[in-house]
Design a protein around this motif. Structure first.
Motif, PDB file in Angstrom:
ATOM      1  N   PHE A  97       0.878  -1.177   0.000  1.00 39.08           N
ATOM      2  CA  PHE A  97       0.000   0.000   0.000  1.00 39.08           C
ATOM      3  C   PHE A  97       0.903   1.212   0.000  1.00 39.08           C
ATOM      4  N   GLU A  98       0.540   2.199  -0.808  1.00 42.53           N
ATOM      5  CA  GLU A  98       1.247   3.471  -0.759  1.00 42.53           C
ATOM      6  C   GLU A  98       0.275   4.598  -1.054  1.00 42.53           C
ATOM      7  N   LYS A  99       0.605   5.740  -0.532  1.00 42.42           N
ATOM      8  CA  LYS A  99      -0.155   6.941  -0.874  1.00 42.42           C
ATOM      9  C   LYS A  99       0.803   8.110  -0.900  1.00 42.42           C
ATOM     10  N   GLY A 100       0.398   9.128  -1.643  1.00 45.60           N
ATOM     11  CA  GLY A 100       1.265  10.284  -1.770  1.00 45.60           C
ATOM     12  C   GLY A 100       0.723  11.272  -2.779  1.00 45.60           C
ATOM     13  N   ARG A 101       1.642  11.890  -3.512  1.00 45.23           N
ATOM     14  CA  ARG A 101       1.289  12.936  -4.473  1.00 45.23           C
ATOM     15  C   ARG A 101       1.381  12.399  -5.896  1.00 45.23           C
ATOM     16  N   VAL A 102       0.545  12.950  -6.768  1.00 44.52           N
ATOM     17  CA  VAL A 102       0.574  12.549  -8.181  1.00 44.52           C
ATOM     18  C   VAL A 102       0.575  13.809  -9.045  1.00 44.52           C
ATOM     19  N   LYS A 103       1.386  13.758 -10.089  1.00 36.59           N
ATOM     20  CA  LYS A 103       1.457  14.881 -11.028  1.00 36.59           C
ATOM     21  C   LYS A 103       1.119  14.355 -12.418  1.00 36.59           C
ATOM     22  N   PHE A 104       0.126  14.964 -13.038  1.00 41.76           N
ATOM     23  CA  PHE A 104      -0.304  14.588 -14.380  1.00 41.76           C
ATOM     24  C   PHE A 104       0.285  15.551 -15.393  1.00 41.76           C
ATOM     25  N   ASN A 105       0.763  15.007 -16.492  1.00 44.81           N
ATOM     26  CA  ASN A 105       1.186  15.804 -17.632  1.00 44.81           C
ATOM     27  C   ASN A 105       0.310  15.338 -18.794  1.00 44.81           C
ATOM     28  N   GLU A 106      -0.795  16.033 -18.998  1.00 45.65           N
ATOM     29  CA  GLU A 106      -1.774  15.609 -20.002  1.00 45.65           C
ATOM     30  C   GLU A 106      -1.197  15.675 -21.415  1.00 45.65           C
ATOM     31  N   GLU A 108       1.916  15.056 -22.378  1.00 44.26           N
ATOM     32  CA  GLU A 108       2.763  13.878 -22.603  1.00 44.26           C
ATOM     33  C   GLU A 108       2.035  12.570 -22.307  1.00 44.26           C
ATOM     34  N   GLY A 109       0.871  12.657 -21.663  1.00 42.05           N
ATOM     35  CA  GLY A 109       0.140  11.453 -21.282  1.00 42.05           C
ATOM     36  C   GLY A 109       0.833  10.674 -20.183  1.00 42.05           C
ATOM     37  N   THR A 110       1.432  11.395 -19.227  1.00 49.57           N
ATOM     38  CA  THR A 110       2.122  10.730 -18.125  1.00 49.57           C
ATOM     39  C   THR A 110       1.542  11.149 -16.785  1.00 49.57           C
ATOM     40  N   LEU A 111       1.743  10.283 -15.820  1.00 48.17           N
ATOM     41  CA  LEU A 111       1.457  10.617 -14.434  1.00 48.17           C
ATOM     42  C   LEU A 111       2.631  10.118 -13.621  1.00 48.17           C
ATOM     43  N   THR A 112       3.055  10.927 -12.664  1.00 47.05           N
ATOM     44  CA  THR A 112       4.187  10.578 -11.808  1.00 47.05           C
ATOM     45  C   THR A 112       3.679  10.450 -10.384  1.00 47.05           C
ATOM     46  N   VAL A 113       3.881   9.266  -9.788  1.00 46.69           N
ATOM     47  CA  VAL A 113       3.477   9.050  -8.407  1.00 46.69           C
ATOM     48  C   VAL A 113       4.699   9.197  -7.504  1.00 46.69           C
ATOM     49  N   THR A 114       4.531   9.971  -6.448  1.00 50.18           N
ATOM     50  CA  THR A 114       5.578  10.173  -5.446  1.00 50.18           C
ATOM     51  C   THR A 114       4.999   9.770  -4.096  1.00 50.18           C
ATOM     52  N   VAL A 147       7.088   6.938 -13.037  1.00 53.60           N
ATOM     53  CA  VAL A 147       6.390   7.634 -14.110  1.00 53.60           C
ATOM     54  C   VAL A 147       5.648   6.574 -14.913  1.00 53.60           C
ATOM     55  N   TYR A 148       4.349   6.776 -15.075  1.00 55.69           N
ATOM     56  CA  TYR A 148       3.524   5.887 -15.882  1.00 55.69           C
ATOM     57  C   TYR A 148       2.957   6.675 -17.058  1.00 55.69           C
ATOM     58  N   TYR A 149       2.775   5.996 -18.170  1.00 57.00           N
ATOM     59  CA  TYR A 149       2.019   6.561 -19.283  1.00 57.00           C
ATOM     60  C   TYR A 149       0.572   6.140 -19.085  1.00 57.00           C
ATOM     61  N   TYR A 150      -0.349   7.029 -19.424  1.00 51.85           N
ATOM     62  CA  TYR A 150      -1.757   6.671 -19.279  1.00 51.85           C
ATOM     63  C   TYR A 150      -2.553   7.162 -20.479  1.00 51.85           C
ATOM     64  N   THR A 151      -3.587   6.404 -20.776  1.00 49.41           N
ATOM     65  CA  THR A 151      -4.515   6.760 -21.838  1.00 49.41           C
ATOM     66  C   THR A 151      -5.919   6.524 -21.321  1.00 49.41           C
ATOM     67  N   ILE A 166       5.582   2.073 -20.548  1.00 42.37           N
ATOM     68  CA  ILE A 166       6.090   2.401 -21.881  1.00 42.37           C
ATOM     69  C   ILE A 166       5.055   3.249 -22.630  1.00 42.37           C
ATOM     70  N   PRO A 167       5.502   4.130 -23.518  1.00 41.07           N
ATOM     71  CA  PRO A 167       4.534   4.931 -24.288  1.00 41.07           C
ATOM     72  C   PRO A 167       3.824   4.062 -25.329  1.00 41.07           C
ATOM     73  N   ASP A 168       2.661   4.489 -25.744  1.00 41.54           N
ATOM     74  CA  ASP A 168       1.883   3.824 -26.795  1.00 41.54           C
ATOM     75  C   ASP A 168       1.620   2.353 -26.499  1.00 41.54           C
TER      76      ASP A 168
END
Length: 182
Positions: A97-106, A108-114, A147-151, A166-168
Motif C-alpha cells: 500500500f502506498e499513498k502520496g502525491r501525483v502529477k499529471f502531464n496531459e 505527454e500522457g504521463t502521471l508521476t506518483v511520489t 512515471v507511468y504513461y496513461y490513456t 512504456i509509451p503507446d
C-alpha cells in the motif's frame, strides 16, 4: 475600537478557516487530477489453474495479481498491489500500500506518483517466518516514485484507463484498469 478589533478577528478567522492545511499543491510533485481519471481504478488477473488441499477445500488460483489506484482531484493518490502464489497446499500473499502525491502531464500522457507513506505485508501459510507487516523505509519510498504513461479509453463500452511504463502501450503490455469500488 472594540468594534474594529472584533471585525478584524472575524475576518481573520474566516480567512484562516477557509485555508485547510494540505490543500496547497506542490507544483514539483502534484497537479490536480484530470476529471476523467478522478476516482478508483482496478486491474486484476488470475491463472486458470487452482489448488485444493487434501480435505478437498479450495486453496486458491495458482497465481493472482491485482493493482488498484485512487486518483483524487487534489493531486493525491493511493495504490494497492496484491500478488498471490499457491503451490500445492502453500499460499504466499504479498500486499503493498502506498499513498502520496501525483502529477499529471496531459500533454505527454504521463502521471508521476511520489509516495509519502506506505507499507508491505506478507502472509505464508507454510513458512511463518515469511509473515510480516512493516512500513516502507525512506529509500523504498524513493524507489517507488514512478512515471507511468496513461490513456483514457474504454473497455466493453465502459470508461477505462490504460496504464503502462512504456509509451503507446496496448492492453497486452499495460494494465487496463476499470472503475473500481472498495
Amino acid at each position: 475600537m472594540k468594534k474594529v478589533f472584533a471585525l478584524v478577528l472575524t475576518v481573520l478567522s474566516m480567512v484562516t478557516s477557509s485555508c485547510k492545511k494540505g490543500d496547497d499543491l506542490d507544483p514539483a510533485t502534484q497537479s490536480p487530477a484530470p476529471n476523467e481519471v478522478v476516482g478508483k481504478w482496478s486491474f486484476g488477473r488470475s491463472s486458470a489453474g487452482s489448488y485444493w488441499d487434501n480435505g478437498d477445500n479450495y486453496v486458491g488460483h495458482a497465481n493472482e495479481q491485482s493493482m488498484s489506484f485512487e486518483f483524487k482531484k487534489n493531486g493525491t493518490y493511493e495504490c494497492y498491489t496484491i500478488n498471490n502464489v499457491t503451490a500445492y497446499n502453500c499460499r504466499t500473499e504479498v500486499f503493498s500500500f502506498e499513498k502520496g502525491r501525483v502529477k499529471f502531464n496531459e500533454e505527454e500522457g504521463t502521471l508521476t506518483v511520489t509516495p509519502t507513506e506506505g507499507n508491505f505485508k506478507s502472509k505464508d501459510n507454510c513458512v511463518s517466518s515469511h509473515n510480516f507487516k512493516r512500513n516502507m523505509t525512506a529509500s523504498e519510498l524513493k524507489e517507488h516514485k514512478k512515471v507511468y504513461y496513461y490513456t483514457v479509453t474504454e473497455s466493453k463500452g465502459k470508461p477505462a484507463i490504460l496504464i503502462s511504463t512504456i509509451p503507446d502501450a496496448t492492453e497486452y503490455d499495460g494494465l487496463l484498469m476499470t472503475p473500481g469500488s472498495w
